[in-house]
Design a protein around this motif. Structure first.
Motif, short mmCIF file in Angstrom:
data_model
loop_
_atom_site.label_atom_id
_atom_site.label_comp_id
_atom_site.label_asym_id
_atom_site.label_seq_id
_atom_site.Cartn_x
_atom_site.Cartn_y
_atom_site.Cartn_z
N THR A 1 -3.61 13.88 9.71
CA THR A 1 -2.58 13.12 9.01
C THR A 1 -3.16 12.54 7.71
OG1 THR A 1 -3.16 11.26 10.41
CG2 THR A 1 -1.19 12.45 10.99
N LEU A 2 -4.22 13.18 7.21
CA LEU A 2 -4.80 12.72 5.96
C LEU A 2 -3.90 13.10 4.79
CD1 LEU A 2 -8.47 13.83 6.63
CD2 LEU A 2 -7.60 11.50 6.65
N PHE B 1 3.71 16.40 6.73
CA PHE B 1 2.26 16.32 6.68
C PHE B 1 1.70 15.17 7.51
CE2 PHE B 1 3.21 19.16 3.33
CZ PHE B 1 2.18 20.07 3.39
N GLY B 2 2.56 14.59 8.33
CA GLY B 2 2.06 13.65 9.32
C GLY B 2 1.88 12.21 8.85
N ILE B 3 2.16 11.93 7.56
CA ILE B 3 1.95 10.56 7.09
C ILE B 3 2.93 9.60 7.77
CG2 ILE B 3 1.64 9.11 5.03
CD1 ILE B 3 -0.04 11.60 4.85
N LEU C 1 -4.64 5.70 17.30
CA LEU C 1 -4.24 7.02 17.77
C LEU C 1 -4.66 8.06 16.75
CD1 LEU C 1 -2.64 9.16 19.40
CD2 LEU C 1 -0.56 8.35 18.31
N ARG D 1 -10.67 6.82 10.81
CA ARG D 1 -9.52 6.05 10.38
C ARG D 1 -8.82 5.37 11.56
NH1 ARG D 1 -4.84 8.57 6.83
NH2 ARG D 1 -4.71 9.98 8.59
N LEU E 1 -8.30 3.04 2.95
CA LEU E 1 -7.70 1.77 2.52
C LEU E 1 -6.22 1.71 2.91
CD1 LEU E 1 -8.59 -0.78 0.92
CD2 LEU E 1 -7.38 0.20 -1.03
N PHE E 2 -5.54 2.85 2.80
CA PHE E 2 -4.13 2.93 3.18
C PHE E 2 -3.97 2.42 4.62
CE2 PHE E 2 -0.43 5.46 4.71
CZ PHE E 2 0.52 4.98 3.82
N ASN E 3 -4.83 2.91 5.50
CA ASN E 3 -4.74 2.50 6.90
C ASN E 3 -5.07 1.03 7.11
OD1 ASN E 3 -4.17 5.11 8.06
ND2 ASN E 3 -5.04 4.17 9.90
N ILE F 1 0.84 -1.21 0.00
CA ILE F 1 0.00 0.00 0.00
C ILE F 1 0.88 1.27 0.00
CG2 ILE F 1 -0.41 0.32 2.50
CD1 ILE F 1 -3.12 0.54 -0.21
#
Lengths: 267, 304
Positions: free
Chosen positions: B86-87, A85-87, B80, B147, B98-100, A9
């Motif tokens: 954090t999008l 950006f927090g990812i 968390l 999420r 889906l990523f999550n 992913i």
């Protein structure tokens, strides 16, 4: 411990982002063409290529190397953007190891870089370079090896960067020197001794050397072509990957650095 | 069962002690609020519990797993939601979710079902394929929270879930959180610096300068203050405070906002105040004690 789905992913995300950012997509397409046809044509007027070869043929492996270099580096350095950006936080709080995250990012960059390299190979016949099935298969493997080595170096650099503001620095002091000191534009043996030292610690040198072995095998006899045996090139790329990727895993989020950087801990 | 167990937790940065010896327990299914001003050490504590930071000393256990030695087990059992979104703005709502799911190793089928379910609950069903850029601040926050629970964590950590949102959006977020709590029966650990939000928790810990200064249900905490709180504004706060102390033998607190008195019965006390300082009083207020008064009582500062 590695998990397949998270790596998959992370790659899918990079791929989608690459095609959605139109600027990134088109500059990736245009960059090698500019080098090949604008700069290549210009330099061909003053540089004498080894006999029976045109200068465009001579720099074609180098341009392939440049494509891999730029894409691998930009993908890896996008980790710094992800952090802002927090990812990266999402990745760090998910039940996956740092190794999985780092491999996911390296795989993303390598995949995009290899794809671009393969697409660029379409130009080879037009430059008078013949590619058969064996060459295509070797090129695929060599492109992957080179991309992984450079993506790993990019990840290591990304762990040391505080923000994307240093990006211009990386461009000037890492990416461009790596390209110019790789044997891609001119034979390494023509460079002054001091600069040659840098050529030898540059993974791109070995990648481009592999491309030359595959695409321009006859240039070897002119003394202006490849610099090392294939086995040595592969060994150096693997060694380089092992060292930089391991260091990247070690430094990745050392003591919450990626979580807190850019934003002071609040509350 | 104990969901969270923290013992003598300390976190020092170079020169700052962000968390200074916190101990607490949160039971399974509890809705626990961590209340404190900005910079009190709330986020640092959450980050240690979620294994993003290592404590300098002390121990923390989440769902029975040690936060340092069993980080992966801790992480797979918690969700968390960070203070900042954090999008991924370049992906759609569905792609973000889906990523999550894949990060938590959910199979495609399970992931699809969970995504549809969560979009329904969060009220974002008709936004499934919208870009994040097209969502309002409140919707994005909802999505951040949605999420966080895709993988059905036993504990959900919410770091300042409503910070920076307008009142309308805050109400929506709270409806959503309440719905989730009922539906998923999970432990919720929330940090906030809004008093009204802390009031809704089963139990609250008040944190200030890295120390836990009070722990209990909102009602218990308010009972630390007997009777009523009188808030007085006068022309000469300093002298009048001293005179009140001398005359009525009361403990008082003075802030730039005026003088605060804790008395048994506010209604009976106000006439006495007027008799003595009538012409110097500018405004007067009686309040049932709030958590703000509790904080003032404990620290001598107002909660800001």
């Amino acid at each position: 411990m590695l998990a397949f789905r998270p790596i998959y992913i992370i790659m899918v995300r990079e791929f989608k982002r690459f095609f959605r950012q139109k600027g990134r997509f088109f500059s990736a397409l245009a960059r090698p063409l500019i080098w090949l046809f604008v700069i290549g044509s210009g330099l061909a007027q003053i540089v004498q290529a080894p006999d029976r070869f045109s200068y465009k043929q001579f720099i074609f492996p180098g341009i392939l190397g440049m494509v891999v270099l730029f894409q691998s580096m930009l993908s890896s350095l996008s980790t710094v953007y992800d952090r802002e950006f927090g990812i990266v936080r999402l990745l760090l709080v998910a039940p996956i190891t740092k190794l999985t995250v780092v491999i996911g990012k390296i795989a993303s960059g390598s995949f995009l870089a290899t794809t671009q390299g393969v697409i660029l190979l379409i130009l080879a016949p037009f430059l008078g370079i013949k590619i058969g099935f064996v060459q295509l298969l070797s090129m695929l493997i060599f492109l992957i090896l080179t991309a992984i080595a450079i993506s790993s170096l990019g990840m290591l650099i990304a762990t040391q960067m505080n923000s994307l503001e240093n990006f211009a620095g990386v461009m000037n002091f890492v990416i461009f020197p790596m390209f110019f000191l790789s044997g891609g534009l001119y034979p390494v043996k023509l460079l002054p001794k001091a600069l040659q030292a840098i050529v030898y610690i540059n993974p791109l040198t070995y990648g481009i050397d592999l491309f030359k072995h595959t695409l321009l095998p006859e240039i070897y006899r002119t003394g202006r072509g490849t610099d090392f045996p294939v086995e040595f090139d592969i060994f150096m790329l693997l060694l380089f990957t092992l060292i930089t990727a391991s260091l990247a895993v070690v430094f990745f989020n050392r003591e919450g650095k990626l979580v807190l950087l850019g934003r002071r801990p609040r509350g | 069962m104990t969901a969270i167990e923290v013992k003598d937790l300390v976190k020092k940065y170079d020169s700052i002690t962000a968390v200074n010896g916190i101990s607490l327990e949160v039971k399974s299914g509890e809705f626990f609020g961590f209340l404190g001003p900005n910079g009190a050490g709330k986020t640092t504590t959450i980050h240690i519990l979620c294994t993003l930071l290592k404590p300098t000393s002390g121990s923390a256990k989440v769902n029975g797993y040690d936060c340092v030695t069993q980080a992966l087990q801790v992480r797979s059992s918690i969700g968390l939601v960070f203070q900042e979104t954090t999008l991924d703005r370049e992906l759609s709502v569905y792609e973000n979710l889906l990523f999550n799911c894949y990060l938590y190793n959910l199979k495609k089928k399970v992931a699809e079902a969970r995504i549809d379910e969560i979009l329904e609950v969060s009220g974002l069903k008709d936004r499934k394929h919208h870009s994040i850029m097209k969502l309002s601040g409140g919707m994005r926050r909802n999505l951040d929270i949605a999420r966080g629970i895709l993988h059905r964590p036993k504990i959900l950590f919410l770091d300042e879930p409503t910070i920076g949102l307008d009142p309308q959006a805050r109400i929506h977020i709270w409806d959503f959180i309440n719905k989730l709590r009922k539906q998923e029966a999970m432990t919720v650990f929330l940090t906030t610096h809004y008093m009204e939000e802390a009031e809704k928790c089963d139990r609250i810990g008040i944190i200030d300068h890295g120390r836990l200064i009070a722990l209990g249900t909102p009602a218990e905490l308010k009972r630390m203050i007997k009777g009523d709180v009188i808030h007085l504004r006068t022309t000469r706060d300093l002298e009048i405070e001293q005179m009140i102390q001398k005359q009525f033998q009361l403990s008082t607190k003075r802030t730039p906002e005026g003088i605060f008195l804790e008395v048994d019965s506010g209604e009976a006390f106000i006439p006495l105040l007027f008799k003595t300082f009538g012409d110097q009083i500018q405004a007067i207020n009686i309040n049932r004690p709030s958590l703000n008064d509790v904080f003032l009582h404990l620290t001598g500062r107002e909660f800001k």
